[in-house]
Design an enzyme around this catalytic site. Structure first.
Site, PDB file in Angstrom:
ATOM      1  N   ARG A  48      14.500  62.301  -2.594  1.00 12.75           N
ATOM      2  CA  ARG A  48      15.245  63.569  -2.479  1.00 12.75           C
ATOM      3  C   ARG A  48      14.551  64.629  -1.643  1.00 12.75           C
ATOM      4  NH1 ARG A  48      18.223  59.611  -4.061  1.00 12.75           N
ATOM      5  NH2 ARG A  48      20.147  60.194  -5.110  1.00 12.75           N
ATOM      6  N   SER A  66      26.325  53.238 -11.601  1.00 12.65           N
ATOM      7  CA  SER A  66      25.943  54.208 -10.578  1.00 12.65           C
ATOM      8  C   SER A  66      24.583  53.770 -10.038  1.00 12.65           C
ATOM      9  CB  SER A  66      25.862  55.598 -11.219  1.00 12.65           C
ATOM     10  OG  SER A  66      25.141  56.455 -10.376  1.00 12.65           O
ATOM     11  N   ASP A  71      18.847  64.759  -9.791  1.00 13.10           N
ATOM     12  CA  ASP A  71      18.869  64.832  -8.333  1.00 13.10           C
ATOM     13  C   ASP A  71      19.315  66.195  -7.807  1.00 13.10           C
ATOM     14  OD1 ASP A  71      17.849  62.286  -7.939  1.00 13.10           O
ATOM     15  OD2 ASP A  71      19.826  61.357  -8.100  1.00 13.10           O
ATOM     16  N   ASP A 104      32.104  59.681  -3.774  1.00 12.20           N
ATOM     17  CA  ASP A 104      31.937  61.111  -4.036  1.00 12.20           C
ATOM     18  C   ASP A 104      31.695  61.910  -2.763  1.00 12.20           C
ATOM     19  OD1 ASP A 104      32.357  60.770  -6.685  1.00 12.20           O
ATOM     20  OD2 ASP A 104      30.251  60.966  -7.296  1.00 12.20           O
TER      21      ASP A 104
END
Ligand code: ARG
Length: 403
Positions: A97, A177, A126, A15
């Protein structure tokens, strides 16, 4: 005319690799790829990620080793707060994050970039964590979310990359994922989306299946100083290395597999598989040591705040006043949390089998039922009478009102 620059949180995966080119083509940015090592990478891997960033079209590709920072400034406070979302999830992704966002913002300032970007979809937590963190530390910075905006399927993204000769990651395609760091590993998607389906063994990487774990228990002693784990079996280690060591040892015994249905902030219930051998072991030990060392009123208030704290972190509110205020409360409690905890690692469990502290509040002469009992039993009678007095008065006057 010079193009505006954008610092992209770059993982090296499909991605964010295609996002580099898409942001350049569709939005006219020059991309600076920024990959942050929070303990997810094998030795040498970050160099390959850096090169891939350039190969995919970034004008600059940077790697930051943030393992110590992640351990000390994010994992440490989470240990002190016994932070578990929904009582189970050690906040693996949620903790990383804010750190990544801080580095994106710093790098954007350094390189005169007009924007930062992340590769999150619109369905997860996220995106919220990146953007709300950015709003609090750099409210005027533009945040781009190419994957959310573009909305391409995986196959379409691969085709789009192939048309442009973008060297997408060749790594064996995982059906899941994955997000990973020092504190644990997360897995979603594929067969895991059926909450009734047992996770296949190939989901797991950091923990052994119970059928393969040793048939002998292993003892592990953790020493904490002021709430921070500092030694494993008498060997002093910096926090990042300590977490990795406990993770490895507990993982061999199948500790730390968490299979749960989770309430996402965006309103979805999702099935999540976590592997956090180190986190589960360390949190179990830390909580136990607090039971020994914290005065009971403080301990109760702290427990009440812990769930709230985990929720704030999960919900992307790391850099907010309430989260900071709870940190301050927690920090005030931790100077008492010094001592050792013995654990037994065996068949998926990290069980506490002993604890000691030179400043612990356990007093054997008060606790014992044997000789040497120093507890004043004569005081108990009056105490019980007064403790029950309001209840007794209520029962006499009003106890009959609603039977
Ligand atoms: N559900 C977990 C969380 O919200 C894990 C997220 C993993 N992120 C990812 N991009 N795969 O913290």
């Amino acid at each position: 005319m010079t193009r505006p620059r954008l610092v992209l949180a770059y993982s090296g995966g499909l991605d964010t690799s295609v996002a580099i080119r898409w942001l350049a083509e569709e939005k006219g940015y020059d991309i600076i790829a920024l990959a942050i090592d929070v303990g997810q990478a094998q030795p040498g891997e970050m160099d390959r990620v850096r090169q891939r960033g350039l190969d995919c079209g970034a004008v600059e590709s940077l790697v930051v080793d943030a393992k110590e920072e992640f351990a000390n400034d994010y994992v440490g406070p989470a240990i002190a707060a016994n932070a578990l979302y929904m009582g189970k999830y050690p906040l693996v992704s949620a903790l990383s994050r804010p750190l990544i966002t801080r580095h994106l913002v710093e790098s954007a300032k350094e390189h005169g970039a007009a924007a930062i970007g992340h590769g999150c979809t619109g369905k997860g937590n996220d995106q919220v964590r990146f953007e709300v963190a950015a709003m609090t530390i750099a409210p005027d910075l533009t945040v781009e979310a190419p994957i959310r905006e573009w909305g391409l399927s995986r196959d379409a993204a691969i085709a789009w990359a192939a048309e442009r000769d973008i060297p997408i990651p060749v790594k064996k395609d995982s059906p899941y994922s994955i997000d990973e760091n020092l504190w644990g590993r997360t897995a979603e998607c594929g067969i895991l989306e059926d909450p009734w389906a047992q996770p296949p063994e190939d989901v797991y990487e950091r923990s052994a299946a119970l059928v393969d774990t040793p048939d002998e228990p292993e003892e592990l002693t953790l020493r904490f100083v002021e709430g921070v784990p500092v030694e494993v079996d008498g060997q002093p280690l910096p926090l990042a290395a300590l977490v990795a060591e406990v993770d490895r040892r507990a993982g061999r015994h199948g500790v730390g597999r968490i299979d749960m249905v989770e309430d996402r902030l965006v309103g979805i219930k999702s099935r999540e598989i976590y592997e956090c051998p180190g986190a589960v072991t360390i949190l179990t030990a830390h909580r136990d040591l607090e039971d020994l060392c914290l005065e009971q009123e403080l301990a109760q208030e702290k427990r009440a705040l812990e769930g709230r704290y985990a929720q704030l972190v999960y919900n992307g509110l790391w850099f907010t006043p309430l989260k900071r205020a709870i940190d301050a409360f927690v920090a005030e409690s931790q100077p008492f949390v010094t001592g050792e905890v013995r654990l037994q690692l065996f068949k998926g469990q990290a069980a506490v089998v002993g604890r000691r502290s030179t400043i612990g509040l356990y007093d054997e002469s008060l606790a014992t039922y044997d000789e040497g009992d120093a507890f004043d039993h004569t005081q108990a009678e009056g105490f019980v009478k007064l403790w029950g007095l309001p209840t007794k008065v209520w029962a006499q006057r009003q106890g009959h009102v609603r039977q």
